[in-house]
Design an enzyme around this catalytic site. Structure first.
Site, PDB file in Angstrom:
ATOM      1  N   ARG A   1       4.813  -7.394  11.108  1.00 20.73           N
ATOM      2  CA  ARG A   1       6.025  -6.578  10.938  1.00 20.73           C
ATOM      3  C   ARG A   1       7.214  -7.460  10.556  1.00 20.73           C
ATOM      4  NH1 ARG A   1       3.872  -3.024   9.233  1.00 20.73           N
ATOM      5  NH2 ARG A   1       2.028  -4.286   9.540  1.00 20.73           N
TER       6      ARG A   1
ATOM      7  N   LYS B   1       0.830  -1.214   0.000  1.00 23.24           N
ATOM      8  CA  LYS B   1       0.000   0.000   0.000  1.00 23.24           C
ATOM      9  C   LYS B   1       0.860   1.259   0.000  1.00 23.24           C
ATOM     10  CE  LYS B   1      -2.204  -1.133   3.745  1.00 23.24           C
ATOM     11  NZ  LYS B   1      -1.553  -2.455   3.919  1.00 23.24           N
ATOM     12  N   THR B   2       1.818   1.280   0.908  1.00 22.50           N
ATOM     13  CA  THR B   2       2.661   2.466   0.997  1.00 22.50           C
ATOM     14  C   THR B   2       3.481   2.624  -0.282  1.00 22.50           C
ATOM     15  OG1 THR B   2       2.747   2.207   3.385  1.00 22.50           O
ATOM     16  CG2 THR B   2       4.410   3.617   2.405  1.00 22.50           C
TER      17      THR B   2
ATOM     18  N   GLN C   1      -5.921  -3.305  10.534  1.00 23.32           N
ATOM     19  CA  GLN C   1      -4.827  -2.665  11.267  1.00 23.32           C
ATOM     20  C   GLN C   1      -5.270  -1.385  11.951  1.00 23.32           C
ATOM     21  OE1 GLN C   1      -0.738  -2.899   9.536  1.00 23.32           O
ATOM     22  NE2 GLN C   1      -1.816  -3.482   7.682  1.00 23.32           N
TER      23      GLN C   1
ATOM     24  N   ASP D   1      -1.963   7.860   3.723  1.00 27.27           N
ATOM     25  CA  ASP D   1      -1.554   6.497   4.098  1.00 27.27           C
ATOM     26  C   ASP D   1      -2.224   6.147   5.435  1.00 27.27           C
ATOM     27  OD1 ASP D   1      -0.280   4.069   4.018  1.00 27.27           O
ATOM     28  OD2 ASP D   1       1.750   4.848   4.317  1.00 27.27           O
ATOM     29  N   GLU D   2      -2.355   4.860   5.743  1.00 26.58           N
ATOM     30  CA  GLU D   2      -2.923   4.408   7.022  1.00 26.58           C
ATOM     31  C   GLU D   2      -4.285   5.068   7.293  1.00 26.58           C
ATOM     32  OE1 GLU D   2      -1.371   2.110   8.789  1.00 26.58           O
ATOM     33  OE2 GLU D   2       0.766   2.272   8.320  1.00 26.58           O
TER      34      GLU D   2
HETATM   35  P1  ATP Z   1       1.542  -2.141   5.971  1.00 29.51           P
HETATM   36  O1  ATP Z   1       0.129  -2.620   5.927  1.00 29.51           O
HETATM   37  O2  ATP Z   1       2.327  -2.843   7.004  1.00 29.51           O
HETATM   38  O3  ATP Z   1       1.647  -0.652   6.020  1.00 29.51           O
HETATM   39  P2  ATP Z   1       1.997  -1.985   3.129  1.00 29.51           P
HETATM   40  O4  ATP Z   1       0.790  -2.575   2.508  1.00 29.51           O
HETATM   41  O5  ATP Z   1       2.091  -0.511   3.169  1.00 29.51           O
HETATM   42  O6  ATP Z   1       2.221  -2.601   4.570  1.00 29.51           O
HETATM   43  P3  ATP Z   1       4.590  -1.860   1.929  1.00 29.51           P
HETATM   44  O7  ATP Z   1       5.327  -1.448   3.149  1.00 29.51           O
HETATM   45  O8  ATP Z   1       4.336  -0.856   0.882  1.00 29.51           O
HETATM   46  O9  ATP Z   1       3.247  -2.588   2.361  1.00 29.51           O
HETATM   47  O10 ATP Z   1       5.317  -3.093   1.253  1.00 29.51           O
HETATM   48  C1  ATP Z   1       5.745  -4.210   2.021  1.00 29.51           C
HETATM   49  C2  ATP Z   1       7.063  -4.730   1.480  1.00 29.51           C
HETATM   50  O11 ATP Z   1       6.856  -5.388   0.232  1.00 29.51           O
HETATM   51  C3  ATP Z   1       8.069  -3.647   1.221  1.00 29.51           C
HETATM   52  O12 ATP Z   1       9.360  -4.128   1.537  1.00 29.51           O
HETATM   53  C4  ATP Z   1       7.925  -3.407  -0.253  1.00 29.51           C
HETATM   54  O13 ATP Z   1       9.115  -2.874  -0.807  1.00 29.51           O
HETATM   55  C5  ATP Z   1       7.648  -4.793  -0.780  1.00 29.51           C
HETATM   56  N1  ATP Z   1       6.868  -4.821  -2.039  1.00 29.51           N
HETATM   57  C6  ATP Z   1       5.660  -4.286  -2.241  1.00 29.51           C
HETATM   58  N2  ATP Z   1       5.235  -4.520  -3.504  1.00 29.51           N
HETATM   59  C7  ATP Z   1       6.198  -5.219  -4.129  1.00 29.51           C
HETATM   60  C8  ATP Z   1       6.366  -5.776  -5.444  1.00 29.51           C
HETATM   61  N3  ATP Z   1       5.428  -5.626  -6.371  1.00 29.51           N
HETATM   62  N4  ATP Z   1       7.510  -6.426  -5.702  1.00 29.51           N
HETATM   63  C9  ATP Z   1       8.452  -6.569  -4.750  1.00 29.51           C
HETATM   64  N5  ATP Z   1       8.365  -6.100  -3.510  1.00 29.51           N
HETATM   65  C10 ATP Z   1       7.252  -5.415  -3.173  1.00 29.51           C
HETATM   66 MG    MG Z   2       2.205   0.826   4.773  1.00 33.37          MG
END
Ligand code: ATP
Ligand code: MG
Length: 740
Positions: free
Chosen positions: A617, A41-42, A257, A226-227
């Site tokens: 995490r 997402k981020t 979350q 975000d969040e």
């Molecule tokens: P959270 O819910 O904990 O905030 P999130 O959904 O924001 O998580 P991110 O932090 O953006 O997730 O991504 C999680 C991890 O996966 C990061 O290390 C990111 O670089 C990696 N990642 C995300 N998408 C891809 C992709 N398409 N290919 C490879 N790595 C990815």
């Molecule tokens: Mg995130």
């Protein structure tokens, strides 16, 4: 300018899966990305900003992005700059609070604030409330200061001013509202703004100034958050107002979350968004890129115990990975010892210390962990505990600095009027307060009046005059100096440095070092890159933005971000982050889930979501630990393993015994006392049996407590924690231990 086809900007879409690409490259309307932990997402948010600029040709000036911490904002800016290969000075990225502050600072007149208004944190707020109760002779048992504070913040989060609160004739509530009103008056008089006020004021600023609102609506073509699951009513209203009809809004979040319900966050904002923001395009991301499948399966199983979820699938193409290790410490010391020993092993295996995090439910848990880390010489860093800007000595120095800008800042004046001690007693301060209250003036004014008309004379009068002179002198002396020089000067001349130098022991030394660190922080600030810093300039003009930054940063910034340290933080502050190795400590009933939440189903579900946040995490390896005996609030209590442990599939867990040896699967141990250890040990028939927790004495090492036991007969070994000598493993047959 020619159109740029997506082919030319493929680097922006290269590292994304199809669903992520869809989200990043969607046309500029409203969008909701609803997805589980670690699904990117981020990452999508950052890539979308880059896309909007490169392909949709938005200027950085037209973008507003909201992150959850200031640290996340800095990271986002860095990642964007790397993606786009240019420096982004004009883009607004920050927390709701920092963005609101920026608006108020720019438009202080329209916001009806003094130019040098100051931000107060929750500590200052509480102090202010206590003083109010005292001044008005209100019973603080019936109206506990924290409750009053909670009430005031709650009203502000709902966007309510005192006159808008419905009391329905309820006397108790009526008194609360009156306190809110008086509190607000004090803040107005001193030019003080609390965190809730930042948001509410900036909302009112935009709402009540159509010209301003039109300006910002014109300016911001796209808003991103975000969040989003943790936004409160006020933040939602703020976003909606600012967006108007024209701007596109992208929000990303995960209902599983949502962990700030207790602070007013409204997870239903996600559904509201879909309904109230026109033509919302919803994207779901289902692939997790962060964790091994063992960790992800555990997280999915855990969260499935919650009802009323929006429902999301989450899978990973990654490896199964190691099982989740569970360790039952005999007590909290033993738990901490296990964690630190294991960290040492992980570091030997090649992990960096910064890749390892210890998460816990309550701040108070950090002390034992910290002490063990210190004893073992393992560098660590704490997020969210005693944060740098919240430390006593730093707050004192900041209070002096604030007085230089604004003599009417009562909170600051009270803080340092007798620090270091200069003979101004509580009685004298009482007299000033009383006068300030009855005449409706600031303490500073009351001080002058009381000295002037002889109300305070003799020693007290002299001491007050000396204090007033000190502040004036500091102000004069520092004119024309650079920011860090101002701070050095104030540290010295106020007597703060000497005050702490004269304190005995390491504490005083640490405080002096912290004051010096503040000077470093100021130097970094004027050379720095955040928007506030850029506007600041170098000299005294930089003081006010520096103080604002300090107040905003108190949340999450630490001085030496680059040192390789083990990361300690509460589960709440771990949101959004990821670490290769994660320990969650204190997984016990009453602690996690927290006992305050166990009776209410809603609160219990929030605790479970917090656990889900913690588990997700971890990238490679997760440890869950608990202590069977824990010192809590001054007394030892027997603890039971948390229900959350039982909600994890057995086949994903393994119990760990000493030094990483695996003794048996966790299944056998699902008794009421949780995962049992070997409870007693003897070196042979007829010899005394020693049990865990027993006090013993050793001829060389003195007295200690048995933490661990292994084997029987001649192979029996015990681990004893000796006062002064630390933990030692001893072979029972040789050790000559006497039970006490
Ligand atoms: P959270 O819910 O904990 O905030 P999130 O959904 O924001 O998580 P991110 O932090 O953006 O997730 O991504 C999680 C991890 O996966 C990061 O290390 C990111 O670089 C990696 N990642 C995300 N998408 C891809 C992709 N398409 N290919 C490879 N790595 C990815
Ligand atoms: Mg995130």
């Amino acid at each position: 300018m020619d159109d740029v086809s997506p082919g030319d900007v493929s680097p922006l879409l290269d590292d994304l899966n199809p669903a992520q690409r869809e989200a990043v490259s969607a046309p500029q309307g409203n969008m909701l990305v609803l997805a589980g932990a670690g699904s990117g997402k981020t990452r999508v948010l950052v890539h979308r900003i880059a896309w909007l600029m490169q392909v949709e040709r938005l200027s950085p000036y037209a973008i507003l992005a909201v992150t959850f911490t200031n640290k996340a904002a800095r990271e986002m800016r860095t990642r964007l700059e790397a993606l786009l290969g240019l420096s982004l000075r004009n883009i607004w990225v920050g927390t709701f609070h920092s963005i609101a502050h920026r608006l108020l600072r720019t438009h202080w007149q329209d916001a009806r604030l003094p130019q040098h208004f100051q931000i107060i944190d929750s500590d200052d707020q509480l102090r202010l409330v206590k003083r109010l109760l005292k001044d008005h002779g209100i019973d603080d048992e019936r109206y506990p200061p924290r409750q009053v504070q909670y009430f005031i913040s709650g009203c502000k989060e709902e966007g309510l001013r005192p006159h808008q609160v419905q009391t329905h004739g309820d006397a108790y509530l009526g008194q609360m509202v009156e306190l809110y009103e008086r509190y607000q008056l004090t803040c107005e008089r001193g030019g003080l703004v609390d965190f809730g006020e930042l948001l509410l004021r900036s909302l009112e600023l935009l709402r009540d100034n159509p010209r301003l609102l039109a300006h910002y609506r014109e300016r911001f073509a796209h808003l991103l958050v975000d969040e989003f699951q943790d936004t409160n009513t006020l933040q939602y209203a703020w976003l909606k107002l600012l967006a108007g009809e024209q701007a596109g809004v992208t929000v990303v979040g995960d209902d599983d979350q949502s962990i700030y319900g207790w602070r007013g966050a409204r997870v239903e904002n996600i559904r509201r968004f879909e309904q109230e923001f026109k033509n919302t395009h919803t994207v779901r991301l289902e692939q997790n890129y962060r964790s091994t499948s063992a960790i992800l399966d555990a997280a999915n199983a855990l969260i499935s115990h919650n009802a009323g979820r929006m429902g999301k699938e989450l899978w990973t193409a990654g490896v199964k990975g190691e099982p989740i290790s569970v360790y039952a410490g005999f007590n909290d010391l033993d738990e901490a010892r296990f964690i630190v020993d294991t960290i040492r092993e992980k570091v030997d295996e090649g992990f960096h210390r910064r890749e390892i995090a210890i998460l816990y439910r309550s701040n108070a848990q950090s002390r034992v962990l910290e002490e063990t880390l210190i004893r073992q010489g393992m560098p660590y860093r704490i997020y969210g505990g005693q944060r740098f800007y919240e430390r006593l000595e730093i707050k004192n120095a900041l209070a002096y600095l604030r007085l230089l800008l604004n003599r009417d800042d009562d909170a600051s004046l009270e803080r340092v009027i007798n620090v270091p001690a200069r003979g101004i007693g509580t009685r004298t301060v009482e007299i000033l307060r009383e006068r300030a209250r009855s005449q409706g003036v600031s303490l500073w004014q009351a001080l002058h009046d009381s000295v002037g008309d002889g109300t305070c004379k003799g020693r007290a009068g002299n001491a007050l005059s000396a204090f007033a002179n000190l502040i004036e002198r500091l102000d004069n002396d520092t004119a024309g100096l650079r920011l860090h020089e101002i701070i050095t000067h104030v540290n010295e001349i106020s007597g703060l440095i000497d005050h702490h130098r004269n304190e005995k022991g390491e504490k005083g030394q640490a405080r002096v070092e912290n004051l010096e660190e503040l000077v470093n922080a100021a130097r970094a600030f004027t050379q720095g890159e955040t928007p506030l810093m850029q506007e600041a300039g170098e000299g005294a003009a930089a003081l006010e933005p520096f103080l604002a930054e300090a107040a905003l940063n108190a949340g999450d910034h630490e001085a030496d971000e680059f040192e390789d340290c083990v990361q300690l933080m509460t589960l709440h502050s771990a949101k959004g982050l990821e670490f290769p190795v994660v320990f969650i400590a204190g997984v016990e009933e009453g602690l996690f889930p927290h006992k305050m939440s166990m009776e209410e189903p809603g609160r219990l579900e929030e605790e479970r979501r917090l656990c889900y946040v913690g588990v997700t995490r971890a990238m490679h390896k997760l440890y869950l630990t608990y202590a069977e005996l824990r010192r809590l609030h001054g007394k030892e209590t027997f603890q039971r393993a948390s229900r959350f442990l039982r909600e994890l599939p057995e086949e994903l867990l393994e119990e760990v015994r000493l030094r990483g040896q695996i003794s048996r699967p966790v299944t056998a141990a699902r008794s009421s006392r949780g995962l049992a250890q070997q409870e007693s040990v003897t070196a042979g028939d007829g010899l005394p049996t020693l049990s865990l927790g027993q006090r013993v004495s050793h001829p060389l090492f003195g007295e200690g407590v048995i933490l661990n036991a292994e084997g029987q007969g001649e192979r029996a070994r015990v681990q004893v924690s000796f006062e002064g000598e630390g933990d030692k493993w001893l072979v029972l047959g040789f050790a000559k231990l006497t039970p006490l």
